[in-house]
Design an enzyme around this catalytic site. Structure first.
Site, PDB file in Angstrom:
ATOM      1  N   ARG A 147       0.431  -1.190   0.161  1.00 13.62           N
ATOM      2  CA  ARG A 147       0.253  -0.149  -0.116  1.00 13.62           C
ATOM      3  C   ARG A 147       0.844   0.766  -0.040  1.00 13.62           C
ATOM      4  O   ARG A 147       0.217   2.338  -0.254  1.00 13.62           O
ATOM      5  CB  ARG A 147      -0.786   0.267   1.510  1.00 13.62           C
ATOM      6  N   THR A 148       1.696   1.192   1.383  1.00 15.67           N
ATOM      7  CA  THR A 148       2.298   3.051   1.444  1.00 15.67           C
ATOM      8  C   THR A 148       3.249   2.801  -0.388  1.00 15.67           C
ATOM      9  O   THR A 148       2.962   3.762  -0.744  1.00 15.67           O
ATOM     10  CB  THR A 148       3.270   2.428   2.147  1.00 15.67           C
ATOM     11  N   LYS A 201      25.746  -2.922   0.437  1.00 17.30           N
ATOM     12  CA  LYS A 201      27.156  -3.038   0.316  1.00 17.30           C
ATOM     13  C   LYS A 201      28.057  -2.168   1.244  1.00 17.30           C
ATOM     14  O   LYS A 201      29.148  -1.259   1.389  1.00 17.30           O
ATOM     15  CB  LYS A 201      27.976  -1.962  -0.902  1.00 17.30           C
ATOM     16  N   ARG A 209      10.892   3.985   3.779  1.00 17.66           N
ATOM     17  CA  ARG A 209      10.336   2.896   4.782  1.00 17.66           C
ATOM     18  C   ARG A 209      11.980   2.755   5.193  1.00 17.66           C
ATOM     19  O   ARG A 209      12.632   2.087   4.163  1.00 17.66           O
ATOM     20  CB  ARG A 209       9.154   1.923   4.112  1.00 17.66           C
ATOM     21  N   HIS A 223       4.222   5.739  11.131  1.00 18.91           N
ATOM     22  CA  HIS A 223       3.891   5.717  10.105  1.00 18.91           C
ATOM     23  C   HIS A 223       2.869   6.757  10.285  1.00 18.91           C
ATOM     24  O   HIS A 223       2.098   6.635  10.390  1.00 18.91           O
ATOM     25  CB  HIS A 223       2.995   3.978  10.745  1.00 18.91           C
TER      26      HIS A 223
HETATM   27  N1   CP Z   1      -0.419   0.231   5.954  1.00 19.10           N
HETATM   28  C1   CP Z   1       0.827  -0.560   4.852  1.00 19.10           C
HETATM   29  O1   CP Z   1       1.947   0.741   6.261  1.00 19.10           O
HETATM   30  O2   CP Z   1       0.288  -1.056   4.357  1.00 19.10           O
HETATM   31  P1   CP Z   1       1.894  -1.768   3.700  1.00 19.10           P
HETATM   32  O3   CP Z   1       3.205  -2.050   4.185  1.00 19.10           O
HETATM   33  O4   CP Z   1       1.576  -2.854   2.434  1.00 19.10           O
HETATM   34  O5   CP Z   1       2.495  -0.855   2.854  1.00 19.10           O
END
Ligand code: CP
Length: 307
Positions: free
Chosen positions: A51-52, A80, A101, A129
């Site tokens: 999603r993100t 590396k 991320r 998040h």
């Molecule tokens: N909700 C969420 O962060 O989903 P993903 O891990 O698929 O990005």
């Protein structure tokens, strides 16, 4: 250079403005179709995501911009030994904004301190998040018509669930929120979130292990996955993973206008039979995530003087 690392980096007014822009994008997407023409988003994903990452990419494409990046740390030079700081400096030469991320708490902050372009935290370990929180706030606003005076139950893995920590932080900005924490003892909300957020802001909250007991009082039920990847041993995960499973029987205990949210991915904690229930809001949440990320990209690029 303005970045988004923690949801509290933005004031209540800024959160409300982002929600208004997202609603305007939904109403008139054509108006925004070229706002980021010739601008590039770099998606640096050192941890898996559906999603993100894809919603960030869709968001930039729908704003008329383009996307570069990687979805696997092993395909980047971090494998590396390149540091997050150096990666951020390098990517600043190629892109206008970064979404990162990382499994390590604080990595996006390190990136922001070294980049010369805005950095967005797309999830750092079990910590925060904030862009999921933006999706959650828009979903609550569209479902309830307000962001104050409601009861929300957080159910499942409140210890490692970074989306829970970020959303509780954001809700501390609004009046009249009652929080019900529903988890097994071993997956309770960390005491630093309880002390520094709930208690410091005088938010009313209660803790229970019983989803059934909590259900009738909730306006929002925020279900979460038990975060397998954060456990130190498999045995504990297997024992706790099915602590809560939302089934049609349990939904009968809830209000008729309650909304069920889940950041997804789900494993077993919401029965697929719930998907057809009008109270299921988790796929709306997915769609809302893209609109809020569009609003966020616009805000940060505008503040950086890039659009
Ligand atoms: N909700 C969420 O962060 O989903 P993903 O891990 O698929 O990005």
């Amino acid at each position: 250079m303005r970045s988004l690392i923690d949801i509290l980096d933005f004031s209540t007014e800024e959160l409300d403005q982002l929600i208004e822009v997202a609603k305007d994008i939904i109403a008139d997407p054509d108006k925004y179709a070229e706002k980021c023409k010739r601008k590039k988003l770099a998606t640096l994903f050192f941890e898996p995501s559906t999603r993100t990452r894809l919603s960030f990419e869709a968001a930039m494409l729908e704003l008329g911009g383009s996307v570069i990046g990687f979805s696997d740390a092993n395909s980047s030079s971090s494998s590396k030994g390149e540091s997050v700081a150096d990666t951020a400096k390098v990517v600043s030469c190629y892109a206008d904004i970064i979404a990162m991320r990382h499994p390590k708490e604080g990595a996006p902050l390190v990136a922001a301190m070294n980049a010369s372009i805005p950095v967005i935290n797309a999830g750092d370990g079990g910590h925060n998040h904030p862009t999921q929180t933006l999706a959650d706030l828009l979903t609550i606003s569209r479902r309830l018509g307000r962001l104050d005076n409601f009861t929300i139950g957080f159910c499942g893995d409140l210890k490692f669930g970074r989306t829970v920590h970020s959303l509780i932080n954001a809700l501390s900005r609004y009046e009249g929120i009652h929080v019900v924490l529903i988890s097994p003892d071993e997956l309770k909300l960390p005491s630093y979130v309880k002390k520094d957020v709930l208690e410091k802001n005088h938010m009313s909250y209660e803790q229970t292990e019983s989803l059934e007991e909590a259900m009738p009082k909730l306006d929002i039920l925020y279900m979460t996955r038990v975060q397998k990847e954060r456990f130190f041993n498999e045995e504990d995960y297997l024992r706790l993973k099915d602590s809560y499973i939302l089934t049609p029987d349990k939904m009968e205990l809830g209000k008729s206008d309650m909304a069920v949210l889940h950041p997804l991915p789900r494993v077993n904690e919401i029965s697929v039979a719930i998907d057809a229930d009008p109270r299921a809001a988790y796929f709306e949440q997915v769609a809302n995530g893209k609109f809020m990320r569009m609003a966020l990209i616009l805000k940060l690029l505008s503040e950086a003087g890039k659009i």
